[in-house]
Design a protein around this motif. Structure first.
Motif, PDB file in Angstrom:
ATOM      1  N   SER A 441       0.821  -1.094  -0.053  1.00  0.00           N
ATOM      2  CA  SER A 441       0.124  -0.027   0.045  1.00  0.00           C
ATOM      3  C   SER A 441       0.609   1.294   0.081  1.00  0.00           C
ATOM      4  O   SER A 441       0.432   2.475  -0.614  1.00  0.00           O
ATOM      5  CB  SER A 441      -0.961   0.075   1.217  1.00  0.00           C
ATOM      6  N   LYS A 442       2.369   0.955   0.428  1.00  0.00           N
ATOM      7  CA  LYS A 442       3.026   2.204   0.380  1.00  0.00           C
ATOM      8  C   LYS A 442       4.196   2.219  -0.273  1.00  0.00           C
ATOM      9  O   LYS A 442       4.975   3.078  -0.056  1.00  0.00           O
ATOM     10  CB  LYS A 442       3.321   2.509   1.914  1.00  0.00           C
ATOM     11  N   SER A 443       4.225   1.157  -1.115  1.00  0.00           N
ATOM     12  CA  SER A 443       5.771   0.961  -1.801  1.00  0.00           C
ATOM     13  C   SER A 443       5.237   0.704  -3.297  1.00  0.00           C
ATOM     14  O   SER A 443       4.502  -0.084  -3.673  1.00  0.00           O
ATOM     15  CB  SER A 443       6.185  -0.229  -1.345  1.00  0.00           C
ATOM     16  N   VAL A 444       6.191   1.133  -4.251  1.00  0.00           N
ATOM     17  CA  VAL A 444       6.119   0.986  -5.569  1.00  0.00           C
ATOM     18  C   VAL A 444       7.628   0.625  -6.096  1.00  0.00           C
ATOM     19  O   VAL A 444       8.566   1.246  -5.803  1.00  0.00           O
ATOM     20  CB  VAL A 444       5.417   2.278  -6.219  1.00  0.00           C
ATOM     21  N   ILE A 445       7.548  -0.313  -7.123  1.00  0.00           N
ATOM     22  CA  ILE A 445       8.771  -0.543  -7.735  1.00  0.00           C
ATOM     23  C   ILE A 445       8.580  -0.017  -9.362  1.00  0.00           C
ATOM     24  O   ILE A 445       7.796  -0.293  -9.940  1.00  0.00           O
ATOM     25  CB  ILE A 445       9.095  -1.921  -7.496  1.00  0.00           C
ATOM     26  N   GLU A 446       9.770   0.604  -9.487  1.00  0.00           N
ATOM     27  CA  GLU A 446      10.118   1.214 -10.823  1.00  0.00           C
ATOM     28  C   GLU A 446      11.231   0.085 -11.403  1.00  0.00           C
ATOM     29  O   GLU A 446      12.009  -0.111 -11.014  1.00  0.00           O
ATOM     30  CB  GLU A 446      10.452   2.375 -10.879  1.00  0.00           C
ATOM     31  N   THR A 447      10.924  -0.244 -12.518  1.00  0.00           N
ATOM     32  CA  THR A 447      11.988  -1.169 -13.300  1.00  0.00           C
ATOM     33  C   THR A 447      12.033  -1.040 -14.649  1.00  0.00           C
ATOM     34  O   THR A 447      10.867  -0.852 -15.353  1.00  0.00           O
ATOM     35  CB  THR A 447      11.902  -2.831 -12.862  1.00  0.00           C
ATOM     36  N   GLY A 448      13.016  -1.633 -15.223  1.00  0.00           N
ATOM     37  CA  GLY A 448      13.217  -1.134 -16.942  1.00  0.00           C
ATOM     38  C   GLY A 448      14.486  -1.722 -17.524  1.00  0.00           C
ATOM     39  O   GLY A 448      15.391  -2.204 -16.822  1.00  0.00           O
ATOM     40  N   TYR A 449      14.255  -1.597 -18.870  1.00  0.00           N
ATOM     41  CA  TYR A 449      15.595  -1.785 -19.537  1.00  0.00           C
ATOM     42  C   TYR A 449      15.938  -0.614 -20.542  1.00  0.00           C
ATOM     43  O   TYR A 449      14.742  -0.155 -21.037  1.00  0.00           O
ATOM     44  CB  TYR A 449      15.554  -3.043 -20.396  1.00  0.00           C
ATOM     45  N   LYS A 450      16.945  -0.271 -20.900  1.00  0.00           N
ATOM     46  CA  LYS A 450      17.321   0.559 -21.947  1.00  0.00           C
ATOM     47  C   LYS A 450      18.813   0.146 -22.689  1.00  0.00           C
ATOM     48  O   LYS A 450      19.634  -0.264 -22.194  1.00  0.00           O
ATOM     49  CB  LYS A 450      17.818   1.982 -21.313  1.00  0.00           C
ATOM     50  N   GLY A 451      18.438   0.002 -24.013  1.00  0.00           N
ATOM     51  CA  GLY A 451      19.487  -0.154 -24.925  1.00  0.00           C
ATOM     52  C   GLY A 451      20.084   0.868 -25.788  1.00  0.00           C
ATOM     53  O   GLY A 451      18.931   1.501 -26.394  1.00  0.00           O
ATOM     54  N   THR A 452      21.096   1.261 -25.743  1.00  0.00           N
ATOM     55  CA  THR A 452      21.645   2.354 -26.572  1.00  0.00           C
ATOM     56  C   THR A 452      22.592   1.865 -27.654  1.00  0.00           C
ATOM     57  O   THR A 452      23.833   1.055 -27.087  1.00  0.00           O
ATOM     58  CB  THR A 452      22.299   3.201 -25.622  1.00  0.00           C
ATOM     59  N   PHE A 453      22.609   1.998 -29.005  1.00  0.00           N
ATOM     60  CA  PHE A 453      23.365   1.430 -29.924  1.00  0.00           C
ATOM     61  C   PHE A 453      23.826   2.772 -30.788  1.00  0.00           C
ATOM     62  O   PHE A 453      23.132   3.603 -31.297  1.00  0.00           O
ATOM     63  CB  PHE A 453      22.586   0.795 -30.688  1.00  0.00           C
ATOM     64  N   ARG A 454      25.349   2.946 -30.792  1.00  0.00           N
ATOM     65  CA  ARG A 454      25.631   4.024 -31.676  1.00  0.00           C
ATOM     66  C   ARG A 454      26.807   3.756 -32.528  1.00  0.00           C
ATOM     67  O   ARG A 454      27.697   2.978 -32.279  1.00  0.00           O
ATOM     68  CB  ARG A 454      26.381   5.067 -30.487  1.00  0.00           C
ATOM     69  N   PHE A 455      26.444   4.286 -33.556  1.00  0.00           N
ATOM     70  CA  PHE A 455      27.487   4.132 -34.730  1.00  0.00           C
ATOM     71  C   PHE A 455      28.079   5.479 -35.511  1.00  0.00           C
ATOM     72  O   PHE A 455      27.293   6.200 -35.766  1.00  0.00           O
ATOM     73  CB  PHE A 455      26.969   3.318 -35.928  1.00  0.00           C
ATOM     74  N   PHE A 456      29.489   5.389 -35.676  1.00  0.00           N
ATOM     75  CA  PHE A 456      30.096   6.817 -35.838  1.00  0.00           C
ATOM     76  C   PHE A 456      31.139   6.443 -36.981  1.00  0.00           C
ATOM     77  O   PHE A 456      31.661   5.522 -36.679  1.00  0.00           O
ATOM     78  CB  PHE A 456      30.584   7.512 -34.638  1.00  0.00           C
ATOM     79  N   ASN A 457      31.168   7.724 -37.930  1.00  0.00           N
ATOM     80  CA  ASN A 457      32.102   7.278 -39.097  1.00  0.00           C
ATOM     81  C   ASN A 457      32.618   8.694 -39.415  1.00  0.00           C
ATOM     82  O   ASN A 457      31.830   9.637 -39.542  1.00  0.00           O
ATOM     83  CB  ASN A 457      32.014   6.615 -40.202  1.00  0.00           C
TER      84      ASN A 457
END
Length: 802
Positions: A441-457
Motif C-alpha cells: 500500500s505504501k511501496s512502488v517498484i520501478e524497473t526497466g531496460y534501456k539499450g543504446t546503440f551508437r555508430f559513428f564514422n
C-alpha cells in the motif's frame, strides 16, 4: 537468432494488444452546454466518494461539448465539471451493472464573470516548478531569448552555466543532454530553435532510473507538442541585427480529435555573425619561437531549419500510441583570417604569416520515435515502451591559403594552398521499456531496460597543392570508425512512512547495471581500441517532510563519465599548425561517488532551495596542453588523476509585489585536484562560482519586461584558469488586441561584455587567449495564435481560486 527476435517481437505486440483491448468496463458519457451553445475545454473529473482526494478518471470536452470516460469500475462516484468563467458543478453517480454505458445527457453550466476576471489576473504559469529530482523551467516564460537557440535559452536557466563559446555545465561539469527524454545525435544545442522548446527539465539528483553517464546531472529539453482539442496554431516572425542581420520564423499547427492528435511545426533561423580572437604565448626554454602572437577575425553566416511531426492515437483512456519525427538542416559558412607573428627570445623577427580559410559546413539530422504508454485503474501502475533512432550527417569543406611575409611585411614567394574535408555520419538508436507497479500500500517498484546503440564514422582529409595539383597529406588525414553498445537494467523501490496525503518520510533505493562494449579504429587499424565492462550503480535517498511545504533530503549515487567521441578519436587536427589538438583512445571512464543534502521551503510568495553536494572522482578527464620540441602546443584529454569537488547550490524565488517576481540562483564549489598521472605542474586547488538573477515585471496590462543577469567566475583548468564571463539580457513583450497577438523586443548582451578566454602558466610556457563574438543583438518579434486565448489559460493550470 532471427527466430528468437521474431518470437520476442510477437510476444511484445501481443502484450500491447492485450493491455490495449483486453478489458471491458463501464463508460460514462454526456454533453456540456450553457443552454445555447456547446462548451469546449470543460474539465470532467471523476472521483471516488470514498476518497475524494484521488482522481479516478479525467477528460476534457471536445468542440461539440461531448465527453466520455471509459473503463470505469463499479462503485459510487462524484463527477465534477470545471471551466474558467463558469460555476463548477458536480453530481453523484452509482455504477453497478457490468459493461454498461451511463449516459448523462446534457449538463448545463452557468456563467461566472467574477471567477473569469480573477483567473485572468492569476493564471500565469509558474516560471520554475519544483520536482523531486530538480525542477522544470517553463520556456514560454522566457521572453529574453526569443529568436535564439537552445544554447541561448539555457543561459536563462537557474543553476546552468553557459560560457561565451556555448559550453554548458552544471556544478562545474558537462551534463547529459536529452531531447524529449532520449539520447540524440543532435548534440549541438544551436541546432534547436528556442521557439520550438516547451520546457527544460533540470535533473540535478538522478536516481538509478536514469543513465549513469550523468556526473553533474541531466538536462532534458522537451519540444512543443499541443494536446488541446480542435484546430490550434501559432505563427512567429522575427528580425533584428547584431553586427549583421538576423531573421527567424516559426509555424505550429495542431488538430486533435477524440482519439487522434496531429501536430506539425516548422521553424528557421538565419543570421550573420562576427568573431575576433587574440592569443599570445611565451615558450620559456625555446629561443627561436619564443614569443608568439595571433590575431583572428571570423565572418560567419548561419542557417537553421527544423520540421517536426507528431501523431498520437488513443483508442481509449488507458492506451496511447505515438509517432514523432524531427528533421533538421543546418548550414555555416565561415570566412576566417588568422595572422601569426613569431619573435625570438631577444624579440627579433622570426616569422610572419597570414592564413585565410573559407569553411563551408552542411548538416542534416533526423529523428524517429515510436512510443507506447499504458495506464491502469491503479494510478501507481504504468507501462511505457519506446524505440527511437537518430541520424546525423555532417559535411565540412575548407579551402586554405597561407602567405608568408618578411620583417618589412613584404610578401615572400607564392601562397601555400591547402584544402580539407571532414565528413561525419552518426546513428544513435534506443530501445526502452519501463514498468511501474505497487508491491504494498505504501511501496512502488520501478524497473526497466534501456539499450543504446551508437555508430559513428568520420573521414578527415587534408591535401596540399604541389605543382598545381592537390596531393593528400597522409600525416594529417584519417578515417575513424566507432561502435558502441550499452545495455542497462534498473530497479528502484519508492516508499513512504506515514499517511499517503502527507507522509512523514519518503525514501527510495535503486540499483542500475550497465554493460558497455565499444570499439574504435582509424584507417588501416593503426590506432585501435576496445572497451568492455560491466558496472553497477547504486542510488538511495531519504526525505523528511518537516511540514507540507518544507522538507530535508539526503542522497547518494554512483555515476560514470564516459569519454565522448571527440575525446577518443586519436586523429590530430593540425589545421592551426601552432595549436594542434586531438583525442586519446586510451582514456578510461571516470567513476564518481556523489553525496547530497538538500533543504526546501515554500511560503505564499517565496520559495527557497539549497543543495550541498560532494563528488569524489577517479580517473578525472581534463584537457591537457603539452609543449613539443618545435614550439607547438599539443592539446589532448588525459586521465590526470582524481578530483574532489564540494559545493553549495542555492535557488531563491520571490514575488514581493503584484507586478514583480524574480529568481536568484548561486552555485559555488571547491575543486581539489590530485594530478598524480601527470609529470608537469598543474593547478591543485581552485574555488569557482556562478550566479544568475531573473527579474520579471508587469508594467501595465498585457505587458511583460524581463531582465536577466549572469556572472560566471574564473574557472580552474589543469594548467590555469578561464576568465570570468558576465552579461545582461533584456526582453519585452506586449499583448495586442484580445491577446492573440504579441509584439516582442529582445536585447541580448546589452552591455557587450560577453567574451571567453583563458590564462595558462606552467614551467615550460605561459599563454593567454580571448574570444569575442557579436553577442550584442536586437530582435523584434511578432507572434499570433488562434484558438488559444482560452486554451492558454487552460494550459497554465495555475488558478488562484482552485
Amino acid at each position: 537468432m532471427i527466430k528468437i527476435i521474431q518470437k520476442s517481437a510477437f510476444f511484445f505486440i501481443a502484450l500491447m494488444c492485450q493491455f490495449s483491448f483486453g478489458q471491458k468496463q463501464e463508460q460514462i458519457k454526456g454533453n456540456v452546454s450553457d443552454g445555447k451553445l456547446a462548451i469546449e475545454f470543460v474539465d470532467v473529473i471523476l472521483k471516488n466518494t470514498a476518497d475524494s482526494t484521488k482522481v479516478v478518471s479525467y477528460t476534457v470536452t471536445d468542440a461539440s461539448g461531448n465527453f466520455a470516460l471509459d473503463q470505469i469500475l463499479s462503485g459510487d462516484y462524484e463527477l465534477q465539471f470545471k471551466l474558467i468563467g463558469y460555476k463548477s458543478r458536480s453530481q453523484k453517480i452509482k455504477i453497478s451493472s457490468p459493461n454498461s454505458v451511463v449516459s448523462l445527457g446534457t449538463i448545463l453550466l452557468e456563467n461566472d464573470t467574477n471567477l473569469l476576471n480573477t483567473v485572468v489576473v492569476n493564471s500565469q504559469k509558474k516560471q520554475i516548478q519544483k520536482t523531486e529530482e530538480g525542477f522544470v523551467f517553463n520556456a514560454a516564460s522566457n521572453i529574453s531569448q526569443t529568436g535564439g537557440t537552445a544554447t541561448d535559452m539555457l543561459k536563462s536557466i537557474p543553476t546552468v552555466a553557459v560560457d561565451a563559446d556555448g559550453g554548458i555545465t552544471l556544478r562545474g561539469k558537462s551534463p547529459m543532454i536529452l531531447i524529449n527524454g532520449k539520447n540524440s545525435a543532435i548534440t549541438n544545442m544551436d541546432q534547436i530553435a528556442a521557439s520550438s522548446i516547451e520546457s527544460i527539465e533540470i535533473i540535478s539528483s538522478p536516481t538509478a532510473k536514469y543513465d549513469a553517464n550523468a556526473e553533474s546531472g541531466i538536462i532534458n529539453i522537451k519540444l512543443k507538442k499541443n494536446n488541446q482539442n480542435g484546430l490550434n496554431g501559432a505563427l512567429v516572425l522575427g528580425t533584428g541585427f547584431g553586427a549583421k542581420g538576423r531573421l527567424n520564423s516559426s509555424v505550429l499547427l495542431n488538430q486533435k480529435t477524440e482519439k487522434w492528435n496531429f501536430g506539425l511545426g516548422y521553424d528557421n533561423r538565419f543570421a550573420g555573425r562576427t568573431k575576433r580572437i587574440e592569443g599570445s604565448r611565451t615558450n620559456y626554454f625555446i629561443d627561436d619561437e619564443h614569443f608568439i602572437n595571433q590575431n583572428r577575425h571570423d565572418e560567419r553566416t548561419e542557417g537553421l531549419q527544423n520540421l517536426k511531426l507528431n501523431i498520437d492515437f488513443s483508442p481509449n483512456e488507458r492506451n496511447t500510441f505515438s509517432f514523432e519525427a524531427l528533421g533538421n538542416l543546418e548550414s555555416q559558412d565561415n570566412d576566417e583570417t588568422l595572422r601569426t607573428k613569431v619573435n625570438t627570445n631577444t624579440n627579433s623577427f622570426f616569422s610572419d604569416n597570414i592564413r585565410h580559410s573559407l569553411e563551408l559546413e552542411r548538416s542534416k539530422a533526423a529523428e524517429l520515435a515510436f512510443n507506447y504508454d499504458r495506464k491502469f485503474s491503479d494510478d501507481r501502475k504504468s507501462l511505457s515502451a519506446s524505440i527511437t533512432s537518430s541520424f546525423n550527417f555532417h559535411r565540412e569543406n575548407t579551402n586554405i591559403d597561407t602567405n608568408n611575409y618578411d620583417e618589412n611585411e613584404m610578401l615572400i614567394g607564392n601562397p601555400f594552398l591547402q584544402r580539407t574535408h571532414n565528413y561525419e555520419k552518426e546513428n544513435i538508436s534506443n530501445a526502452v521499456l519501463n514498468y511501474t507497479f505497487p508491491v504494498a500500500s505504501k511501496s512502488v517498484i520501478e524497473t526497466g531496460y534501456k539499450g543504446t546503440f551508437r555508430f559513428f564514422n568520420s573521414d578527415f582529409q587534408s591535401a596540399d597543392q604541389i605543382n598545381n595539383e592537390y596531393v593528400i597529406n597522409p600525416l594529417s588525414s584519417t578515417i575513424f570508425n566507432f561502435n558502441e553498445q550499452i545495455n542497462a537494467v534498473y530497479g528502484l523501490l519508492n516508499s513512504f512512512i506515514g499517511n499517503a496525503e502527507n507522509p512523514k518520510w519518503k525514501y527510495n533505493l535503486g540499483l542500475r547495471a550497465e554493460n558497455v562494449s565499444n570499439t574504435g579504429a582509424t584507417e588501416n587499424n593503426s590506432d585501435r581500441f576496445n572497451n568492455n565492462y560491466l558496472k553497477l550503480f547504486p542510488s538511495a535517498s531519504l526525505q523528511l517532510n518537516i511540514k507540507s511545504d518544507e522538507f530535508v533530503k539526503f542522497g547518494y549515487s554512483k555515476r560514470i563519465n564516459r569519454p565522448d567521441l571527440d575525446e577518443l578519436n586519436p586523429f590530430v587536427d593540425i589545421t592551426d599548425a601552432l595549436n594542434p589538438h586531438g583525442g586519446n583512445p586510451y582514456l578510461k571512464p571516470e567513476i564518481i561517488h556523489i553525496l547530497e543534502m538538500s533543504y526546501n521551503k515554500e511560503w505564499d510568495k517565496y520559495s527557497f532551495s539549497t543543495n550541498a553536494f560532494y563528488r569524489n572522482a577517479n580517473n578525472t578527464i581534463k584537457q591537457y596542453a603539452q609543449l613539443q620540441d618545435n614550439g607547438v602546443i599539443l592539446l589532448k584529454p588525459e586521465n590526470i588523476g582524481s578530483t574532489i569537488t564540494y559545493g553549495l547550490e542555492t535557488t531563491f524565488s520571490f514575488k514581493p509585489l503584484p507586478f514583480y517576481d524574480g529568481n536568484i540562483s548561486v552555485t559555488a564549489f571547491q575543486q581539489n585536484i590530485n594530478a598524480s598521472n601527470l609529470a608537469q605542474d598543474v593547478v591543485n586547488n581552485a574555488f569557482s562560482w556562478y550566479g544568475k538573477m531573473i527579474n520579471n515585471f508587469i508594467p501595465w496590462k498585457g505587458g511583460k519586461l524581463q531582465i536577466i543577469g549572469n556572472y560566471n567566475s574564473a574557472l580552474a583548468t589543469p594548467q590555469g584558469k578561464r576568465i570570468p564571463i558576465y552579461n545582461v539580457d533584456l526582453g519585452f513583450q506586449q499583448k495586442l488586441g484580445n491577446g492573440n497577438s504579441r509584439l516582442g523586443l529582445v536585447v541580448t548582451d546589452m552591455f557587450n561584455t560577453l567574451e571567453s578566454g583563458y590564462k595558462n602558466n606552467t614551467l615550460l610556457f605561459g599563454s593567454s587567449r580571448t574570444s569575442k563574438s557579436d553577442t550584442r543583438a536586437v530582435m523584434l518579434t511578432f507572434a499570433y495564435t488562434f484558438k488559444s486565448d482560452f486554451k492558454e489559460k487552460l494550459l497554465e493550470n495555475q488558478f488562484s481560486t482552485e
